[in-house]
Structure formats: C-alpha cells, structure tokens
Scaffold this active site. Structure first.
Site, PDB file in Angstrom:
ATOM      1  CG  ASP A   1      41.253  35.944  35.261  1.00  0.00           C
ATOM      2  OD1 ASP A   1      42.233  36.519  35.743  1.00  0.00           O
ATOM      3  OD2 ASP A   1      40.062  36.303  35.473  1.00  0.00           O
TER       4      ASP A   1
ATOM      5  N   GLY B   1      33.578  40.290  41.726  1.00  0.00           N
ATOM      6  CA  GLY B   1      32.130  40.196  41.847  1.00  0.00           C
ATOM      7  C   GLY B   1      31.504  41.577  41.900  1.00  0.00           C
TER       8      GLY B   1
ATOM      9  N   GLY C   1      38.848  42.943  39.616  1.00  0.00           N
ATOM     10  CA  GLY C   1      37.608  43.383  40.250  1.00  0.00           C
ATOM     11  C   GLY C   1      37.131  44.707  39.697  1.00  0.00           C
ATOM     12  N   GLY C   2      37.182  44.862  38.361  1.00  0.00           N
ATOM     13  CA  GLY C   2      36.845  46.140  37.743  1.00  0.00           C
ATOM     14  C   GLY C   2      35.359  46.442  37.696  1.00  0.00           C
ATOM     15  CB  THR C   3      32.327  44.302  37.345  1.00  0.00           C
ATOM     16  OG1 THR C   3      32.832  43.635  36.195  1.00  0.00           O
ATOM     17  CG2 THR C   3      30.826  44.532  37.177  1.00  0.00           C
TER      18      THR C   3
ATOM     19  CG  ASN D   1      41.653  41.297  34.953  1.00  0.00           C
ATOM     20  OD1 ASN D   1      42.407  41.683  34.067  1.00  0.00           O
ATOM     21  ND2 ASN D   1      41.966  40.347  35.807  1.00  0.00           N
TER      22      ASN D   1
END
Ligand code: ZN
Length: 284
Positions: free
Chosen positions: A82, A181, A209-211, A230
C-alpha cells in the site's frame, strides 16, 4: 495457489461491476483471517501491507507466512504494498515476492509524480508485478503520510487522463473525496468526477479510505468504476477490540491462544461481510 498480481482480478471486477477487497494485514493472525475469509466466500482477494508493517516485520518474514497461508488456498490472491513513497522499499518488496505495489508520489508536483510512477512501472513490469498509482491528495492519515483537509485536493480529470495514458498503471487511485482513518462528519464524495475519471481513463479505480463509509456509498462507488476497495482502519479496530472483548469476558483465564482465536474470528467475520458487500463473493 501461488500469488498472482492484481491485473486480471481487477479487470474482471471492473467488467462485472463488483470490487475486490484489499485488506491491510498486521501479522500472521490477520493474514490468516484474510485468506480464510476469502476462501469461505470464494472470492478473489488482495492482502495489503502498509510500508510501516513491512518495515516492522521485515519483507522476508511477511512473504514466508503469506506464501505458506496462500499455498493451500483455492482463490486468486495478490500481495500488494500500500502507499509507498520509497523506491528502495518498493524494489525490496518486488524482489521479495510481492505481486503488486503502490507508488504514492501524490504529494509531488504533477510531472514529478508522473516520472516516479512511470519509473516504478518500468521496475515492476519485467517481474509481472502490478502497479497502483495515485493522483490528488486523499485527506487523513495513512501510515506516516498526513494530509490535512486544507491540503487535500481532488484529482483533476484532464490530468488523470494524461497521467494514466503515460504511466499505464494497472490500478488508479484518484482522490475523489474519501478520507483515510475515521470520518469526521459525512464524507463528500465527488461521484461525477469519479465516474468521469473511470470512464475516460478505462483503468480500474481503487477506493481509498473505505472504513466508515455506509453500504450505499460503497455500492455507488463500485457501480461507477471502483474495482478495488481498501479496508485498513476497520481491521485495526477489530484487531484490538476482538482481543480486548475476549479478555474482558474471561478476565481470569490468561489463555493466549484463545484470545488469538477470538481476534481471528472477529477479523474474519468483518472481512467476509465486506467481501459480500463489494459483490466479490463467489467470483473466484
Ligand atoms: Zn489509501
């Protein structure tokens, strides 16, 4: 199965409107969770390592446990580095057996980003290693890369076309408004720009930044051309929370293998859920 690069799996995903999950591992246990989740869901999968994690364990240790776990797996699996700014580390990963790398020169001026990204493609191609490159600045903290909101800027579609035509990456990460984040407030995703870039570059897009994105946002981004999603921060939470929750519920037990197993189950369940959401279950 031996490791493969991301090229075929992302092209298949882009052509069939689903996305392959790229999950950031932390150690042997989390890698095992990614591999077994993908097997159970019969999904292609990307084992992703941050540069920090590679430096922490060393490339040799990571490649040995990844190869051992993947050898008995029946689904297509890639090992991807990454966000990396360091060409020496990229070279080390390529030589150690990573099948895919990301060059993140997005903080550099456009021409410099282009030149560095092209250099990595030239380094990777002879080894059959796929390359992801980034344009624009994704807000948040990823590894040691801090991008403040006022410094974040979206990828420009005209520059994106030029960049992809000259670099020819296998996967493209344009900044489109997601954040690394945990989100503060509601993410503002530039769907029009994402669609324009995906259509005009014809390169599978990586969603960073999928979370913290809600299911509908994932589905929309995937329908507009995101073929790689990701997931990193979510796994960091599951890694710690799975451990702590077990210990809190059995606080006199002190049986480390049971704690490790609880952590594994927490990670695996979260990964399977995301694989299903991204539509890659059953696509191996
Ligand atoms: Zn990222």
């Amino acid at each position: 199965m031996p490791l493969e690069n991301m090229k075929a799996m992302l092209n298949n995903a882009a052509g069939d409107s689903y996305a392959v999950g790229a999950f950031n591992i932390l150690d042997y246990n989390s890698t095992k969770a990614v591999v077994q989740a993908a097997e159970e869901a019969n999904a292609p999968v990307i084992i992703q390592t941050s540069a920090k994690t590679v430096i922490f364990w060393g490339a040799a240790a990571i490649i040995s446990w990844v190869k051992q776990l993947v050898a008995s797996s029946s689904v297509p699996t890639a090992l991807h580095l990454d966000h990396c700014k360091d060409l020496d580390l990229i070279k080390e990963c390529i030589n150690s057996g990573w099948t895919s790398v990301m060059i993140d020169a997005s903080s550099k001026p456009f021409e410099e980003n282009l030149a560095l990204s092209r250099q990595v493609v030239q380094m990777a191609r002879p080894k059959d290693v796929s390359v992801e490159a980034e344009l624009g600045a994704i807000v948040g903290v990823e590894d040691d890369i801090h991008v403040k909101e006022q410094q974040a800027h979206l990828a420009d579609p005209e520059q994106a076309i030029k960049f992809c035509a000259e670099v020819k990456p296998d996967c493209f990460a344009p900044a489109v408004g997601t954040a690394h984040g945990v989100y503060k407030g509601k993410p503002k995703i530039a769907y029009d720009r994402l669609e324009e870039i995906a259509t005009k570059t014809k390169v599978p897009i990586a969603l960073h930044g999928g979370t913290g994105l809600v299911d509908e946002v994932f589905k929309k981004c995937i329908s507009l051309g995101c073929a790689k999603v990701n997931i990193s921060t979510q796994l960091k939470y599951a890694f710690i929370d799975g451990f702590v929750a077990y210990h809190n519920a059995h606080n006199t037990e002190y049986n480390p293998l049971k704690v490790i197993d609880a952590q594994f189950n927490e990670l695996k369940a979260g990964i399977i859920e995301k694989i299903k959401l991204f539509g890659s279950a059953g696509k191996a």
